[in-house]
Design an enzyme around this catalytic site. Structure first.
Site, mmCIF file in Angstrom:
data_model
loop_
_atom_site.group_PDB
_atom_site.id
_atom_site.type_symbol
_atom_site.label_atom_id
_atom_site.label_comp_id
_atom_site.label_asym_id
_atom_site.label_seq_id
_atom_site.Cartn_x
_atom_site.Cartn_y
_atom_site.Cartn_z
ATOM 1 N N GLU A 1 2.017 5.398 0.921
ATOM 2 C CA GLU A 1 3.378 4.849 0.835
ATOM 3 C C GLU A 1 4.100 5.389 -0.400
ATOM 4 O O GLU A 1 5.313 5.600 -0.380
ATOM 5 C CB GLU A 1 3.327 3.311 0.844
ATOM 6 C CG GLU A 1 3.016 2.786 2.239
ATOM 7 C CD GLU A 1 2.307 1.451 2.278
ATOM 8 O OE1 GLU A 1 2.240 0.752 1.256
ATOM 9 O OE2 GLU A 1 1.786 1.109 3.361
ATOM 10 N N LYS B 1 0.375 -5.072 -1.588
ATOM 11 C CA LYS B 1 1.640 -4.318 -1.483
ATOM 12 C C LYS B 1 2.821 -5.140 -2.034
ATOM 13 O O LYS B 1 2.639 -5.917 -2.968
ATOM 14 C CB LYS B 1 1.863 -3.871 -0.035
ATOM 15 C CG LYS B 1 0.657 -3.081 0.499
ATOM 16 C CD LYS B 1 0.920 -2.367 1.786
ATOM 17 C CE LYS B 1 -0.335 -1.620 2.217
ATOM 18 N NZ LYS B 1 -0.177 -0.846 3.422
ATOM 19 N N GLU C 1 -7.700 7.034 3.670
ATOM 20 C CA GLU C 1 -6.783 6.221 4.468
ATOM 21 C C GLU C 1 -5.922 7.126 5.340
ATOM 22 O O GLU C 1 -4.860 7.601 4.876
ATOM 23 C CB GLU C 1 -5.870 5.407 3.559
ATOM 24 C CG GLU C 1 -6.578 4.402 2.687
ATOM 25 C CD GLU C 1 -5.646 3.256 2.323
ATOM 26 O OE1 GLU C 1 -5.992 2.121 2.612
ATOM 27 O OE2 GLU C 1 -4.567 3.506 1.774
ATOM 28 N N SER D 1 -5.811 -0.385 8.846
ATOM 29 C CA SER D 1 -5.963 -1.367 9.931
ATOM 30 C C SER D 1 -7.347 -2.015 9.990
ATOM 31 O O SER D 1 -7.858 -2.305 11.072
ATOM 32 C CB SER D 1 -5.598 -0.742 11.281
ATOM 33 O OG SER D 1 -4.225 -0.425 11.310
ATOM 34 N N HIS E 1 -1.316 6.294 -3.158
ATOM 35 C CA HIS E 1 -1.244 5.659 -1.834
ATOM 36 C C HIS E 1 -0.210 6.404 -0.980
ATOM 37 O O HIS E 1 0.814 6.864 -1.491
ATOM 38 C CB HIS E 1 -0.859 4.184 -1.989
ATOM 39 C CG HIS E 1 -1.015 3.418 -0.710
ATOM 40 N ND1 HIS E 1 -0.085 3.485 0.297
ATOM 41 C CD2 HIS E 1 -1.999 2.607 -0.259
ATOM 42 C CE1 HIS E 1 -0.496 2.737 1.310
ATOM 43 N NE2 HIS E 1 -1.660 2.188 0.998
ATOM 44 N N ASN F 1 -5.119 -4.869 -1.061
ATOM 45 C CA ASN F 1 -3.848 -4.299 -1.523
ATOM 46 C C ASN F 1 -2.721 -5.140 -0.932
ATOM 47 O O ASN F 1 -2.412 -5.021 0.252
ATOM 48 C CB ASN F 1 -3.778 -2.836 -1.053
ATOM 49 C CG ASN F 1 -2.445 -2.187 -1.352
ATOM 50 O OD1 ASN F 1 -1.621 -2.747 -2.083
ATOM 51 N ND2 ASN F 1 -2.212 -1.016 -0.790
ATOM 52 N N GLY G 1 -1.518 0.196 8.799
ATOM 53 C CA GLY G 1 -0.554 -0.754 9.350
ATOM 54 C C GLY G 1 -0.265 -0.565 10.822
ATOM 55 O O GLY G 1 0.690 -1.138 11.353
HETATM 56 P P1 PGA Z 1 -3.490 -1.838 6.321
HETATM 57 O O1 PGA Z 1 -3.129 -1.051 4.963
HETATM 58 O O2 PGA Z 1 -4.856 -2.459 6.114
HETATM 59 O O3 PGA Z 1 -2.412 -2.842 6.482
HETATM 60 O O4 PGA Z 1 -3.533 -0.824 7.411
HETATM 61 C C1 PGA Z 1 -4.112 -0.384 4.232
HETATM 62 C C2 PGA Z 1 -3.490 0.241 3.012
HETATM 63 O O5 PGA Z 1 -2.337 0.694 3.091
HETATM 64 O O6 PGA Z 1 -4.109 0.298 1.931
#
Ligand code: PGA
Length: 258
Positions: free
Chosen positions: A96, A9, A166, A211, A94, A7, A172
């Site tokens: 976000e 983003k 997640e 992460s 997601h 992903n 992150g």
């Molecule tokens: P990350 O994000 O691997 O940077 O923690 C995962 C995601 O948001 O899908």
């Protein structure tokens, strides 16, 4: 079969995206047992990425979709448009989107409904915030997210539903969930999909995200309960993403020789 989903983003120019797609294609050369690999660039790069991915073992995915095939929805990307640029998967719900853009459970349900009616395979994200886990209410929280997203839905025959667990606190943050925490939640998700939707075997996949990096990927992938990984930050760096893909190849090769 494992899934590795990248992903990207809101990152990378079209030129950078193309270079990363090329890097990923190079990194899987020589791997005999490939996982399902899905790359989800920004919408601006989907078309160029598709050109490079045609007739390869890597699929293209969108970071969001719908909630309709087309229409008066400024700023959204229709399902028909995603099919047009060669997308086979779509990430939905997601955290976000849910937290920064106030996407409601109902909107996630509508997007999922549109994706289920299309050629795309949904990757439905669920995950609890830190305070919910601190209160010991994470299972109920995840089950509620699943229930609301799936309310009234029919999963068409032949369609796979991918759920990505997640935890919000792991995304992150550099602090992933422990594999045991992920496995426990994957078990809950799988049991729910089996009892409510009769989904099992190839028709359901439960991924972990939050992460994941080149060093910790193997400890998740070696667990049979974990069907794969949704990777954010580490999917932008070819070295780390290459290590994650190598881990998946290694696990799959080992499973074959059992
Ligand atoms: P990350 O994000 O691997 O940077 O923690 C995962 C995601 O948001 O899908």
């Amino acid at each position: 079969m494992k899934y590795i989903v990248g992903n990207w983003k809101m990152n990378l120019s079209v030129r950078e995206s193309v270079a990363l797609v090329r890097g990923v294609l190079r990194s899987i050369q020589g791997c005999e047992q490939l996982p399902h690999i899905v790359l989800c660039p920004s919408a601006t790069a989907l078309s160029e990425a598709h050109k490079l991915l045609t007739r390869t073992h890597i699929a293209l995915g969108a970071q969001n979709a719908g909630p309709d095939r087309a229409g008066a929805m400024t700023g959204e990307i229709g399902i028909a448009q995603l099919e047009d640029v060669g997308c086979k998967y779509a990430i939905l719900g997601h955290s976000e989107r849910r937290l920064k853009f106030a996407e409601s459970d109902e909107l996630v349900r509508e997007r999922l409904s549109a994706v289920l009616a299309s050629d795309l395979t949904p990757i439905l994200c669920v995950g609890e915030p830190a305070e919910v886990r601190a209160a010991g209410k994470e299972e109920a929280y995840i089950l509620k997210q699943l229930k609301l997203a799936l309310a009234g839905q029919k999963i068409p025959k032949g369609k796979t539903l991918i759920v990505a667990y997640e935890p919000v606190w792991a995304i992150g943050s550099g602090s992933p969930a422990a594999p045991a925490q992920a496995m426990a939640m994957h078990h809950v998700i799988r049991e729910y999909l089996k009892s409510e939707f009769k989904l099992s075997g190839e028709r359901v996949a439960v991924l972990y995200g939050g992460s994941v990096d080149g060093k910790n990927a193997y400890q998740f992938l070696r667990e049979p309960e974990i069907d794969g990984l949704l990777v954010g930050g580490a999917s932008l760096k070819i070295e780390a993403f290459g290590q994650i893909l190598d881990s998946a190849c290694e696990v799959m090769q080992a499973q074959l020789s059992v």
